[in-house]
Design an enzyme around this catalytic site. Sequence first.
Site, PDB file in Angstrom:
ATOM      1  N   ARG A   1      43.693  56.802  27.911  1.00 11.31           N
ATOM      2  CA  ARG A   1      43.618  57.550  29.139  1.00 11.31           C
ATOM      3  C   ARG A   1      43.384  59.028  29.199  1.00 11.31           C
ATOM      4  O   ARG A   1      43.812  59.561  30.008  1.00 11.31           O
ATOM      5  CB  ARG A   1      45.048  57.473  29.736  1.00 11.31           C
ATOM      6  CG  ARG A   1      45.780  56.083  30.048  1.00 11.31           C
ATOM      7  CD  ARG A   1      46.821  55.833  30.926  1.00 11.31           C
ATOM      8  NE  ARG A   1      47.362  54.780  31.241  1.00 11.31           N
ATOM      9  CZ  ARG A   1      46.879  54.095  32.384  1.00 11.31           C
ATOM     10  NH1 ARG A   1      45.947  54.552  32.995  1.00 11.31           N
ATOM     11  NH2 ARG A   1      47.431  52.786  32.655  1.00 11.31           N
TER      12      ARG A   1
ATOM     13  N   ASP B   1      41.046  57.337  38.375  1.00 13.39           N
ATOM     14  CA  ASP B   1      40.870  58.661  37.584  1.00 13.39           C
ATOM     15  C   ASP B   1      39.666  58.578  36.617  1.00 13.39           C
ATOM     16  O   ASP B   1      39.176  59.398  36.522  1.00 13.39           O
ATOM     17  CB  ASP B   1      42.318  58.814  36.908  1.00 13.39           C
ATOM     18  CG  ASP B   1      43.416  59.138  37.728  1.00 13.39           C
ATOM     19  OD1 ASP B   1      43.265  60.131  38.734  1.00 13.39           O
ATOM     20  OD2 ASP B   1      44.505  58.788  37.571  1.00 13.39           O
TER      21      ASP B   1
ATOM     22  N   ASP C   1      45.613  47.284  40.028  1.00 11.83           N
ATOM     23  CA  ASP C   1      46.270  47.614  41.062  1.00 11.83           C
ATOM     24  C   ASP C   1      45.596  47.228  42.453  1.00 11.83           C
ATOM     25  O   ASP C   1      46.312  47.270  43.370  1.00 11.83           O
ATOM     26  CB  ASP C   1      46.610  49.191  40.786  1.00 11.83           C
ATOM     27  CG  ASP C   1      47.278  49.601  39.513  1.00 11.83           C
ATOM     28  OD1 ASP C   1      47.876  48.620  38.993  1.00 11.83           O
ATOM     29  OD2 ASP C   1      47.396  50.726  39.243  1.00 11.83           O
TER      30      ASP C   1
HETATM   31  P1  FBP Z   1      44.983  51.496  35.634  1.00 11.68           P
HETATM   32  O1  FBP Z   1      45.096  52.466  36.885  1.00 11.68           O
HETATM   33  O2  FBP Z   1      44.555  52.265  34.580  1.00 11.68           O
HETATM   34  O3  FBP Z   1      44.160  50.293  35.529  1.00 11.68           O
HETATM   35  O4  FBP Z   1      46.390  51.132  35.120  1.00 11.68           O
HETATM   36  C1  FBP Z   1      47.132  49.952  35.779  1.00 11.68           C
HETATM   37  C2  FBP Z   1      48.568  50.075  35.526  1.00 11.68           C
HETATM   38  O5  FBP Z   1      48.775  48.613  34.922  1.00 11.68           O
HETATM   39  C3  FBP Z   1      49.460  50.267  36.479  1.00 11.68           C
HETATM   40  O6  FBP Z   1      49.731  49.544  37.209  1.00 11.68           O
HETATM   41  C4  FBP Z   1      50.771  50.925  35.658  1.00 11.68           C
HETATM   42  O7  FBP Z   1      51.607  51.923  36.438  1.00 11.68           O
HETATM   43  C5  FBP Z   1      50.128  51.586  34.553  1.00 11.68           C
HETATM   44  O8  FBP Z   1      48.780  50.942  34.239  1.00 11.68           O
HETATM   45  C6  FBP Z   1      51.024  51.544  33.323  1.00 11.68           C
HETATM   46  O9  FBP Z   1      49.905  51.793  32.337  1.00 11.68           O
HETATM   47  P2  FBP Z   1      50.615  52.466  30.708  1.00 11.68           P
HETATM   48  O10 FBP Z   1      51.253  51.226  30.135  1.00 11.68           O
HETATM   49  O11 FBP Z   1      49.700  53.038  30.101  1.00 11.68           O
HETATM   50  O12 FBP Z   1      51.860  53.298  31.362  1.00 11.68           O
END
Ligand code: FBP
Length: 553
Positions: free
Chosen positions: A146, A177, A206
């Site tokens: 990320r 993002d 999402d």
């Molecule tokens: P992206 O927006 O990166 O596709 O992430 C989706 C998601 O699964 C969200 O629904 C969730 O809030 C988040 O990632 C959780 O990610 P992490 O495990 O990195 O906290």
Amino acid sequence: MLERSPLHTARYAYTPKVPEIFLEPLPHIKALPSEVIEPDKDKELLKSIFPNSFGKPAVKFVKGEGVPSEKAFTVGVILSGGPAAGGHNVIAGLFDGIKKANPKSKLIGFKGGPSGLIDGKYLEINADMLEQYRNTGGFDIIGSGRTKIETPQQLEKSFENAIKLGLDALVVIGGDDSNTNAALLSEYFIQKGAPVTVVGVPKTIDGDLKNEWIEISFGFDTATKVYSELIGNICRDASSGRKYWHFIKLMGRSASHIALECAFQTRPNIALISEEIEAKQMSLAQIVATIADAIAARAAKGENFGVIIVPEGLIEFIPEIKALIAQINEIIAAAGSEYESLPRGEAQRSFILSKLPAETAALFSQLPESIQTQLCWDRDPHGNVQVSRIETEKLLVEMVSRRLKEMSAEGTYTGTFDYQTHFFGYEGRCAFPSNFDADYCYSLGYSACLLILHGLTGYIAAIRNLAAPPKEWIPGGIPIVSMMNIERRHGKEKPVIKKALVDLEGKPFKAFAQVRDKWALSSDYRIPGSIQYFGPPSITDVPAIILQLEQNS
Ligand code: FBP
């Protein structure tokens, strides 16, 4: 993974279905420009941040005179953010496309997300390696991360590594993002005079990276089908045992698209939609009262069980908590390393409490300690609250059970309340992609290759008409900047892709609003069962219900 399941092996042999135009030789596919799409707001500011990328037209791939070049391309690829089913097929579509253009083309995978580009950590993806990943879930072929590419140093490092590797193009597979990163990189490369085409691909379970051109992000279809299977099983368990209310939190970050789709798939008694709660300015107490009333109405029929879907981002949409979160964000951003050095828990809570204005401090103190702690946890690298870590389902259970006790005392509730809580998120992100996602992702990867061949930098691959069979899909691309606005992140104004939330005037929500009262009282759940990969298309290839509703199909 040394021992593969029979399904795992069988999936390698699946051939993704593609839009008809992709059957043409590459030089016979042209990028036809259509209208110029401008962002909805913040136009002048965006124009000044992206002087070279602003105001470009959308394109559609059609039969015609394309790019005759047979150049061997060196293309880099990044998987960014949370995994979503089908990422490996995007890479497969991209790989097959650039190899078709010229077998000497090379695909370089940056390891662990955008940081792989900044730090120069990569591997070459070859045909043998890719065979082990076709039609499989996960992002493990190269890993994901990320990291945000936004500081001058990060942009410069990315530039240096792109030049060092001789990249002709870079494909960023990610959510809002990450595609913002792609647009920043594209603009930076243009300003540096570097001939590197940067292309985005819309990923996220999402489902919030969408608009008129991007009908759905990849991974949504598979994730919602996995969650719906689980919810359907729970519905049946609830009506078999007849003793529990199941509070099920579903991933999806801010938007409630996942909750809405799973509601259509399973017909639970209650599905909260965050966007509606915000529009109606419902307080936490009002949400709790609504749930408690619905529980009491079922109890009056002798049904002391049920299923409630809670979107992950709900907490951010409850007006008083939204204001609280915004204030906590500002406090964390202003405190910087002083806050970062605090241990989680009591120290962070006291710090925040000491800085909050009196009114919000009172609200903060009324929340259960566990929720206070979770609200204080660090933001993700993009400045978002990590909503997946906030146990909203437990908060609701606690408050609903308090309210039911009051109602019992008032004589307005005569049932028994016992509950189970669940959180479904990680279960659905790395499943074998549904046929829809396998086909869609491969086509997105191939579209990304076409955008590269046409030198369309700063574009995101976009495929339309997705409720129809793949051969009727309409592939193309749109400029990423057209999807942006300015938002406050980490205490600063930043250009970001606008999240698409559930449209309360849209067909899916309206259809839901018409049937939900019936679902609340009945126990006539819909059981979708597990994803089917082989069999008749009426079972294997059905796209998401909200996509069908949006396209009237
Ligand atoms: P992206 O927006 O990166 O596709 O992430 C989706 C998601 O699964 C969200 O629904 C969730 O809030 C988040 O990632 C959780 O990610 P992490 O495990 O990195 O906290």
